[in-house]
Design an enzyme around this catalytic site. Structure first.
Site, PDB file in Angstrom:
ATOM      1  N   GLY A 138      -7.983 -30.544  12.410  1.00 13.54           N
ATOM      2  CA  GLY A 138      -7.245 -29.861  13.463  1.00 13.54           C
ATOM      3  C   GLY A 138      -6.940 -28.422  13.098  1.00 13.54           C
ATOM      4  O   GLY A 138      -6.609 -28.130  11.953  1.00 13.54           O
ATOM      5  N   THR A 146      -2.706 -27.376   7.179  1.00 12.48           N
ATOM      6  CA  THR A 146      -2.289 -28.434   8.099  1.00 12.48           C
ATOM      7  C   THR A 146      -0.897 -28.116   8.618  1.00 12.48           C
ATOM      8  O   THR A 146      -0.017 -27.731   7.851  1.00 12.48           O
ATOM      9  CB  THR A 146      -2.272 -29.834   7.459  1.00 12.48           C
ATOM     10  OG1 THR A 146      -1.774 -30.778   8.423  1.00 12.48           O
ATOM     11  CG2 THR A 146      -1.399 -29.912   6.228  1.00 12.48           C
ATOM     12  N   ASP A 181       0.936 -30.389   9.692  1.00 13.76           N
ATOM     13  CA  ASP A 181       1.721 -31.582   9.355  1.00 13.76           C
ATOM     14  C   ASP A 181       2.500 -31.436   8.045  1.00 13.76           C
ATOM     15  O   ASP A 181       3.437 -32.197   7.801  1.00 13.76           O
ATOM     16  CB  ASP A 181       0.809 -32.801   9.247  1.00 13.76           C
ATOM     17  CG  ASP A 181       0.140 -33.152  10.563  1.00 13.76           C
ATOM     18  OD1 ASP A 181       0.596 -32.661  11.612  1.00 13.76           O
ATOM     19  OD2 ASP A 181      -0.847 -33.910  10.539  1.00 13.76           O
ATOM     20  N   GLY A 211       2.677 -34.520  13.759  1.00 20.33           N
ATOM     21  CA  GLY A 211       3.044 -34.792  12.372  1.00 20.33           C
ATOM     22  C   GLY A 211       2.449 -36.063  11.820  1.00 20.33           C
ATOM     23  O   GLY A 211       2.557 -36.344  10.629  1.00 20.33           O
ATOM     24  N   ARG A 212       1.876 -36.873  12.693  1.00 20.36           N
ATOM     25  CA  ARG A 212       1.284 -38.152  12.301  1.00 20.36           C
ATOM     26  C   ARG A 212       2.298 -39.008  11.547  1.00 20.36           C
ATOM     27  O   ARG A 212       3.307 -39.393  12.113  1.00 20.36           O
ATOM     28  CB  ARG A 212      -0.008 -37.942  11.495  1.00 20.36           C
ATOM     29  CG  ARG A 212      -0.828 -39.230  11.315  1.00 20.36           C
ATOM     30  CD  ARG A 212      -2.293 -38.950  11.056  1.00 20.36           C
ATOM     31  NE  ARG A 212      -2.958 -38.388  12.212  1.00 20.36           N
ATOM     32  CZ  ARG A 212      -3.387 -39.119  13.245  1.00 20.36           C
ATOM     33  NH1 ARG A 212      -3.221 -40.431  13.244  1.00 20.36           N
ATOM     34  NH2 ARG A 212      -3.969 -38.545  14.281  1.00 20.36           N
TER      35      ARG A 212
END
Length: 407
Positions: free
Chosen positions: A12, A141, A143, A188-189
């Site tokens: 991503g 990332t 995240d 954020g998974r």
């Protein structure tokens, strides 16, 4: 050894992933390493021989500056999982044959956990076959779930966007005195670093969100409903932030309750959107109040108009330092950020063994979650606040930000 360079982007995008690409390009150019190739759509595009000479697109310092301010992945991306060497050695033979044909001596891959897995596998094959090619990972990332590095490039800008937008939403929600509930879903998974960034919206001019729920804490729908009922009865409006990856005690993601969701990518990651929508419907059904579900989705990772200056600087640095490390002989490594000081904020860049990061997920420390399990402590705020500092103004043309892109 060969001096040509190849660089790719995977996974991503972030609003600063191109700043890392700019760092790799500018440092390699400065060192006169040779042709700087770019992979169109990561390792997948590389295997399809869709590679470009980046020098034909990035021609001067202004282009480098535009690249730093351009969101998404300039080279395109992919989610392609390399097989284990013993399962399909032919793929690796093909990759190294292409690299050798192109005269590549330096390979850089900008990405997250799965991208580091790719670098680790390529490095292992290169070592086993005696290849002199140096493989380096460059982290990114939103995240913020990469191990070892203090934080990940991309996180600071996403956190800044989330906090600023939550602050505006809180003001908007309080226009009417009707106890309405707004539920905001943040990416954020399996980690709550991004959802927790909503806490940065709090200040002298804003109360910020009322509740924040992270994946690190088991989610209970009944407890959630009780807390929302209490807040909505006491406040003109409630704003609640939930991470997309919050899970029930039985291990299911909350968004799986409403409808079975089996969509997964090449790495087995489930699609997680729909959490706020489900909870919003449940709140309306149980409490009878007006509700609104807002899903930030991809906006939070591409909002380059609100980049953090610290994030841009660090994203550029991890790319540039990866080139420097490779030139001194480093391979099978990834650049990471080391915090030297929080006040005033200062950082350094190290290069660590890729195995220390690949396939390892960094969670929000439980001691940074409040005892009520619906907010974060001052420790999180002290950690995150320096990372959202400063702004990088876009170059505006005709009233709109100007970006650079491949035709």
């Amino acid at each position: 050894m060969n001096k040509n360079v190849i660089v790719g982007q995977s996974g991503g995008p972030t609003s600063v992933i191109n700043a890392s690409l700019a760092g790799v390009f500018a440092e390699a150019k400065k060192a006169n390493l040779g042709t700087i190739f770019g992979m169109r759509n990561g390792i997948k595009g590389f295997l399809e021989r869709r590679n470009i000479d980046m020098g034909q697109y990035i021609k001067d310092e202004l282009d480098v500056e535009l690249l730093k301010r351009t969101p998404s992945s300039f080279l395109g991306s992919c989610r392609y999982k390399l097989p284990k060497i013993e399962e399909n050695e032919e793929v690796y033979h093909q990759i190294f044959e292409i690299l050798n044909t192109m005269g590549v001596g330096y390979f850089f891959y900008i990405g997250g956990n799965d991208s580091m897995d790719t670098i680790m596998k390529l490095s292992a094959y290169g070592e086993a076959t005696g290849s002199p090619i140096r493989f380096m990972g460059v982290p990114k990332t939103i995240d913020n779930d990469l191990a070892v590095t203090d934080h990940s490039p991309g996180f600071g800008s996403a956190a800044k966007y989330i906090a600023a937008t939550i602050k505006e939403l809180v003001l908007d929600a309080q226009v009417y005195n009707n106890g309405a509930v707004t539920i905001v879903e943040v990416m954020g998974r399996n980690t709550g670093w991004l959802a927790a960034a909503a806490s940065l919206a709090r200040g002298a001019d804003s109360p910020g969100p009322d509740l924040i729920f992270l994946p690190e804490i088991t989610f209970n729908v009944g407890n959630f409903m009780d807390k929302v009922a209490k807040i909505s009865s006491q406040s003109p409006a409630a704003t609640i932030v939930v991470s997309e990856g919050i899970k029930l005690a039985d291990g299911r993601y909350v968004n799986e309750i409403a409808a079975e969701n089996n969509t997964v990518d090449a790495f087995g990651h489930k699609q997680l959107s729909g959490t706020a929508s489900y909870l919003s419907q449940e709140v309306h059904r149980n409490l009878g109040v007006k509700t609104r579900a807002i899903e930030f989705a991809t906006i939070q990772r591409c909002a380059a108009h609100l980049q953090s200056a610290v994030d841009v600087q660090e994203a550029y640095a991890v790319g540039a330092e990866a080139v420097k490390a490779a030139m001194t002989g480093a391979t099978n490594r990834v650049t990471v950020i080391r915090r030297l000081s929080s006040e005033p904020y200062a950082f350094g860049i190290d290069a660590i063994e890729i195995a220390q990061m690949a396939n390892i997920e960094k969670k929000v420390p439980l001691e940074w979650v409040t005892s009520s399990r619906d907010d974060v402590t001052q420790e999180y705020i002290d950690y995150a606040r320096p990372l959202i500092q400063g702004e990088v103004a876009p170059y505006f043309v005709g009233g709109m930000p100007r970006h650079i892109r491949l035709s």
